[in-house]
Motif scaffolding. Structure first.
Motif: not given
Lengths: 511, 389, 436
Positions: A84-87, A143-148, A165-171
């Motif tokens: 799981m990738v959390h929001q 960066s946030v993208g890298e953290q994702q 994938l929980d709200e993966p595009t929010a950031v």
């Protein structure tokens, strides 16, 4: 490819006072992208947290590849190949990427950690799925993208073949969202099955194979991307016809009442995140500040509202130089501030609604005399404001913590939007709210604009910025990269500005 | 969780009856936990006492008579309790602001030193009591406030956690006091005629009037500290400053957002705490001893913590808790005499009380006390501790 | 400042100069340097003194001329000040030079106090080894705090844990071993260690299971220990009549302790003293090189992230806090069965709090905390030594209370962040509730 890898069968989950999921069923086929759609509070996260073993269902069954499973904790879910990738990323900023990835699933040599092997495996995964990460970088510096990407590699490192994938595009910026969809599709081609949670209709139609819509904890519809339109999904999600546009007349802007010149400010770690920013907001207009989070928006808002020292430049409001004034003095000038983080800054959860409604006005003559509180005046004010702003609660003496998120935000709005208001600074005003509350807050902001209040709106939701603003500035690395009229703005152009700070694609190549 | 055994079920049922009885009889809802904690501690204390071969009933009977056996003992118990009110308030007020003041002992000593110094000034005997007494009390208050303000300033300027800085300041002022009161070369505050280190006796005019000639003497300092409790209660519950203190304690970020000067509140809360301790110390110097010895306030700060927690930091409840605490200490010698056991037994009962009060969840579990609405949550279950220690 | 003045000052200085902690420290060193050169060096007695390396009679040593040394150190301080305010290029040396300046306070204090006393020399090897010995409980206590806080539980109760285990351990010795038999001594040390674990378990239960504010819980443990040990001393230990007993005997390291001149002084010490090094090394190894250590650290930084990876946060916290308690138990045994054979009320004397300061000083790392413990050990050893030397300033002997309060003042300075800001584990102090 129609093997069912995951089956959620009539699952119910209640929390004290709330039924979060009621009789929810869902199936996930191998290699598909199944979108879970619903507005904030619809129960999407509760559902996937049960699938990932963080919550235990009250009733109902979860089956993985045909087998009933009972998860005691997420370790059990991970063992079943669920990732799981959390929001809100579940990363440890002071650890390296490699440490974050192996945590809980450590690679050892004897009794000791074997970081070399871990690094090799991470490189191999990164190559295979096109997710470049540096195992030795400190996560807090990414960066946030890298953290994702780190979060994705973390799941893949555990051999997950069901990914949530929980709200993966929010950031992400619009451009990054497209790249991310590419990664998601390549994952499914390699046999991964994906549950994709979002509340953004556009994304659902772009990426989903199948769609399940949740409303108030129940499944209200299931469809495929081909059979759906934005309007049909929105109506399902909210349960009534939804108007996408905020109704508003053209703005009638007056003179500039906010002038920010060369403003500089630092974040809590001492890094300069506002780097010489200029902006002007006129009376009777909404000036929207768009941008990827972490480009200095938070520090900008706090610096102009007196909560954070400016290290350079000046802020002028209504002709006064207010640089380094304290928040109360700025407030008394007629400046309201709806803070980004409601529970951290905006309210005291243990206080009554009444005390929260006078949180920054308690010392005014109306509410106290010679330092002694006038409780009856405070309660009278609270009753009036609760009526006016439709705050649903048992009474003014109820603790704020007993209210829903939407009602808490109404309390903040009620407090800030009364009195002699000239300027409103508002950050992420609708984050985490349901559609009804969002519409209410949006109407309030437009009504204030029409009364001649200057509104500075900061939001990470590009849709919100575009719906409310009269002019839009895109914040990039601590400055406004560009300012455009809302009428001329397009998502694509703004997205490019947010990602690169420049409006031409060639500059992006250079970056 | 294992099933409760028979005995445990019996205890639970019995305590359930007791609980209902108390509910109906006294309506002391907020104080249940404290009452049960006291009861439980005496029970465990009784077990300990019987383990060393003494009948606990004999010991407790002697203790009770020592506490309130006759008028003079009662007055002595009252007198013993008076300074504890100050040291407990010194914890309670900063606690509301989210600060944990362990420094009452040092603040008492700082206040005691200034009071003893001012009280022994040569011109003090020339001014009337109506001037001299307020002077010595104000001196003690100021001295305590100054010493208490230091950790507040350190916290706001440097982020040093008040728990550590107050403990260090306790030691520093203790050594300073030992030197000032003990040194013969040079003489600083020492009474050179005395064989033990102590300050010069204060002027007769600066002595607080005596109420009862008990052991120790009950004097009018009692009224000063009772009045202080009322004032602090009013301040916390009804004033803007009290609102600011509570806001800073519950959510300093929101306080900052609301335009409160968080640093000012922290420094003032700590200084006020020092002032309360200082006033208590001045009343001891002026009313009880007439001079200061460096060891006078030994452990009194820690007792204050326990009392304030027992009273759940409510100023008026502090009066009751301090009376209990002080009279237990005052009654202990009789118990020692009659039951042949050390007064440390009282200390361990007090330690147990404190333990159960802080860990009120244990007490609630044992006695099946339900949380009383939102107000029932323990004040000690603060969501989170600010700043690393 | 009025708005007008404010605006004009802004116009001239768009980028305001900030006096940060570092430059202020540099400035203070500079001022100290000036004061020493101008005021102290010319005034001080210039007779040659000696730093001895071994015990009298006829010790080997280093002779020196006090004013020269003072001037040398002062010049270095001036350089530090200049570096602190120099342009960017030289700034990167400023931090290092501040650290060296701080270390320079040690020889400065020694030179000054020798020059101000009547003594011709003092044994510095012995001073150093005493510092190490006095650092033992502090290093152990700091390691206790390290385990607890790295897992996310703030531990103010180290002091009480040490005191309770010192008392319980010695009580065992007095009761079963009559405070004289070596075999029982080791048994009692073991009991001490276990008692420490038990007290820490209490802290863990209070703060993890019952969600008590961790600072309140720690303070309660301190008070509880005070009451408990007072009771044990007067009711149990005192009644046995064995109020003082035999303590552990020193062990010399083979080979190293036979190094000429300094070997015997540096490489000889009690068994708990030697164990302290093992504990610090072991802590470093386990915490930073093993899977379990990684998990402990993750629980202190972001327990929710740890939970999503299947880590049982509460169990890890229990284990870690209790492990820390066992270490505090060893420190307690040092007090009552190595440093002294006996138990006194409040014999730990705030060492638990100083250990916390050492932990902060060491930025929550094992070796850093050891360094901090050494600093405090040294300030205590130095305090005692200076008291012996009888330092006089313009005819007045500096009172012993001044030296006794030295470690506490140093602690205050350290927690006030004079050595730079120290950031602890992010989640320390926040209770964690398991998802359900």
């Amino acid at each position: 490819m129609t093997d069912t890898v995951l089956e959620v069968d009539s699952v119910t989950k209640t929390f004290p006072g709330v039924v979060a999921n009621e009789d929810v069923s869902l199936t996930l086929d191998e290699g598909e992208i199944h979108c879970l759609l619903g507005e904030n509070g619809a129960g999407k996260s509760t559902l996937v947290n049960m699938v990932f073993g963080l919550y235990r269902p009250d009733r109902g069954t979860i089956r993985v590849r045909g087998q009933d499973v009972y998860f005691e904790d997420s370790g059990d879910a991970i063992a079943q190949g669920i990732g799981m990738v959390h929001q809100h990323f579940q990363l440890i900023p002071v650890f390296t990427v490699a440490e974050n990835i192996i945590l809980g699933n450590e690679v050892t040599k004897g009794a000791l950690l074997d970081l070399d092997t871990a690094r090799r495996r991470i490189h191999a995964l990164a190559e295979r799925y096109g997710l470049a990460v540096d195992p030795d970088a400190r996560v807090g510096d990414l960066s946030v993208g890298e953290q994702q990407r780190v979060e994705l590699v973390k799941a893949l490192f555990r051999d997950a073949d069901i990914l949530i994938l929980d709200e993966p595009t929010a950031v992400l910026t619009p451009g990054e969202v497209d790249d991310f969809f590419g990664v998601v599709r390549s994952l499914t081609q390699q046999g991964k099955s994906i549950i994709f949670i979002t509340h953004k209709l556009r994304e659902v139609l772009a990426v989903a194979d199948r769609i399940t819509v949740l409303r108030a904890g129940k499944v209200v519809g299931s469809t495929t991307a081909q059979g759906a339109t934005q309007q049909s999904l929105a109506n399902l999600m909210v349960g009534r016809d939804v108007v996408f546009r905020v109704e508003k007349a053209d703005a009638d802007p007056g003179v500039p009442v906010v002038r920010v010149r060369g403003l500089r400010s630092q974040d809590d770690r001492g890094a300069e995140t506002v780097t010489g920013l200029d902006v002007e907001v006129r009376a009777g207009e909404v000036f929207g500040i768009a941008g990827v989070e972490g480009n200095g928006q938070r520090e900008l808002v706090e610096a102009i509202c007196g909560m954070r020292p400016a290290t350079g430049g000046r802020v002028e409001m209504l002709g006064e130089d207010i640089t380094d004034w304290n928040p109360r003095r700025i407030n008394q000038l007629g400046v309201a501030h709806i803070p980004e983080n409601r529970s951290k800054h905006g309210v005291v959860a243990q206080y009554s609604i009444a005390d929260n409604l006078v949180l920054n006005r308690y010392s005014q003559a109306k509410f106290s005399a010679r330092g002694v509180r006038n409780t009856s005046a405070i309660n009278a004010e609270a009753a009036a404001l609760m009526e006016q702003f439709d705050v649903r609660a048992t009474g003014a003496s109820a603790a704020l913590s007993t209210l829903s998120g939407g009602n808490q935000q109404k309390v903040v709005a009620a407090r800030e939007l009364t009195g002699e208001l000239r300027i409103l600074v508002v950050a992420q005003p609708t984050r985490g709210l349901d559609v009804g509350s969002i519409e209410f807050i949006h109407r309030q902001i437009i009504a204030l604009r029409d009364r001649g209040v200057a509104v500075l709106l900061v939001s990470a939701e590009l849709d919100e910025i575009m719906a409310l603003s009269d002019r839009i500035g895109v914040m990039y690395r601590g400055r406004l990269a560009a300012t455009v009229d809302a009428a001329d703005a397009t998502r694509e152009a703004l997205g490019l500005l947010m990602a690169t700070g420049s409006s031409s694609a060639t500059d992006r190549e250079k970056q | 969780m294992s099933r409760p055994g028979k005995a445990e079920a019996g205890i639970t049922r019995a305590s359930g009856h007791l609980h209902r009885l108390l509910t109906e009889a006294w309506r002391l809802q907020p104080l249940y936990v404290s009452l049960y904690a006291i009861l439980l501690s005496f029970l465990i204390g009784g077990v300990l006492i019987s383990m060393i071969g003494v009948n606990p009933l004999t010991a407790y009977w002697a203790l009770l008579r020592g506490m309130v056996g006759n008028g003079e003992r009662l007055a002595g118990s009252l007198a013993r309790s008076v300074p504890f009110i100050g040291s407990a308030l010194a914890l309670a007020l900063p606690f509301r602001a989210g600060l944990f003041n362990i420094g009452a002992e040092g603040q008492l000593l700082a206040g005691g030193l200034t009071a003893a110094y001012v009280g022994a000034l040569s011109w003090m005997s020339d001014v009337p009591g109506i001037v001299a007494i307020p002077l010595i009390l104000i001196a003690g208050t100021m001295g305590g406030a100054a010493w208490g303000g230091i950790p507040g300033v350190l916290r706001t300027k440097t982020g040093a956690h008040e728990v550590i800085s107050t403990i260090m300041l306790n030691s520093v002022v203790l050594f300073a006091a030992r030197w000032m009161v003990g040194s013969r070369d040079p003489v600083v505050l020492r009474d050179t005629d005395s064989t033990v280190p102590r300050t010069d006796p204060i002027a007769d005019t600066a002595v607080l009037p005596e109420l009862v000639d008990s052991q120790p003497v009950l004097h009018t300092g009692l009224f000063a500290l009772l009045g202080l409790c009322v004032v602090v209660a009013f301040m916390l519950n009804r004033t803007n400053f009290g609102f600011e203190i509570a806001t800073v304690g519950l959510n300093p970020h929101a306080a900052h957002y609301a335009g409160m000067n968080v640093n000012r509140v922290i420094v003032l809360a700590m200084a006020a705490a020092g002032a309360f301790a200082g006033l208590a110390a001045a009343s001891e110097v002026s009313g009880t001893n007439g001079h200061l010895q460096p060891g006078t306030f030994f452990l009194m700060g820690f007792d204050g913590i326990a009392i304030a927690l027992l009273a759940r930091t409510k100023p008026v409840a502090i009066i009751a808790a301090a009376l209990l605490w002080g009279s237990m200490l005052s009654g202990a010698p009789l118990m020692q005499q009659e039951a042949d056991m050390s007064i440390d037994v009282v200390r361990i009962i007090q330690a147990l009380v404190l333990l159960f009060v802080a860990a009120d969840a244990i007490v609630r579990y044992l006695f099946q006390v339900r949380e009383q609405g939102q107000q029932g949550q323990s004040p000690f279950q603060a969501a989170s501790v600010e700043g690393a220690v | 400042m009025t708005t007008l003045e404010h605006a004009s000052s802004l116009a001239h200085a768009p980028q305001r100069v900030r006096l940060d902690r570092g430059t202020i420290t540099s400035l203070l060193f500079g001022l100290l340097g000036v004061a020493l050169i101008a005021g102290v060096a010319p005034a001080i007695d210039s007779t040659t003194r000696r730093f001895n390396l071994e015990r009298p009679p006829d010790p080997a040593g280093i002779g020196f001329h006090p004013p020269t040394w003072i001037i040398a150190i002062s010049v270095f301080y001036l350089i530090t000040a200049i570096l602190g305010f120099s342009p960017h290029a030289a700034r990167r040396w400023a931090g290092l030079s501040r650290v060296l300046s701080a270390l320079g306070l040690v020889p400065l204090a020694l030179v000054l106090s020798l020059a101000l006393s009547d003594n011709a020399g003092t044994n510095v090897t012995n001073l150093f080894s005493q510092s190490l010995v006095l650092a033992t409980p502090l290093a152990l206590g700091a390691t206790t705090g390290l385990w607890s806080e790295r897992s996310g539980i703030i531990n103010i109760g180290i002091e009480g844990t040490m005191l309770a285990s010192a008392g319980v351990g010695y009580m065992t010795y007095a009761v079963v071993g009559e405070a004289s038999a070596t075999g029982w001594l080791w048994f009692s040390i073991l009991i001490s260690v276990l008692a420490g674990g038990l007290v820490a378990a209490l802290h863990a239960v209070l703060s993890i299971r019952f969600g008590v504010n961790q600072i309140v819980s720690g303070v309660v443990i301190n008070l509880f220990a005070l009451g408990l040990t007072g009771f044990l001393r007067s009711e149990v230990i005192f009644r046995t009549g064995n109020t003082s007993g035999v303590s552990t005997s020193d062990v010399g390291l083979p080979l190293l302790s036979s190094i000429p001149v300094v070997g015997e002084q540096l490489f000889r010490g009690g068994p708990i003293y030697w164990m302290m090094y093992l504990v610090v090394f072991g802590t470093w190894l386990v915490m930073f090189r093993t899977p379990w250590g990684l998990r402990v650290r993750s629980c202190g930084e972001n327990p929710h992230a740890a939970e999503t990876l299947g880590i049982n946060v509460l169990r890890v916290r229990y284990q870690s806090v209790i492990l820390g308690g066992l270490i505090a138990g060893l420190a307690g045994a040092w007090f009552s069965m190595e440093s002294q054979g006996g138990f006194e009320d409040n014999m730990t004397n705030a060492a638990g709090f100083i250990a916390l300061a050492a932990l902060i000083f060491g930025k929550w790392t094992p070796w850093g905390a050891f360094g901090g413990a050494l600093l405090f050990g040294f300030s205590r050893a130095l305090g005692t030594r200076l008291q012996f030397l009888g330092v006089e300033v313009s005819g007045f002997e500096i009172p012993s209370e001044f030296f006794q309060s030295l470690p506490f003042v140093v602690t205050l300075i350290v927690v006030a962040g004079a050595v730079g800001r120290s950031v602890g584990p992010a989640a320390a102090g926040a209770p964690f509730q398991k998802s359900r």
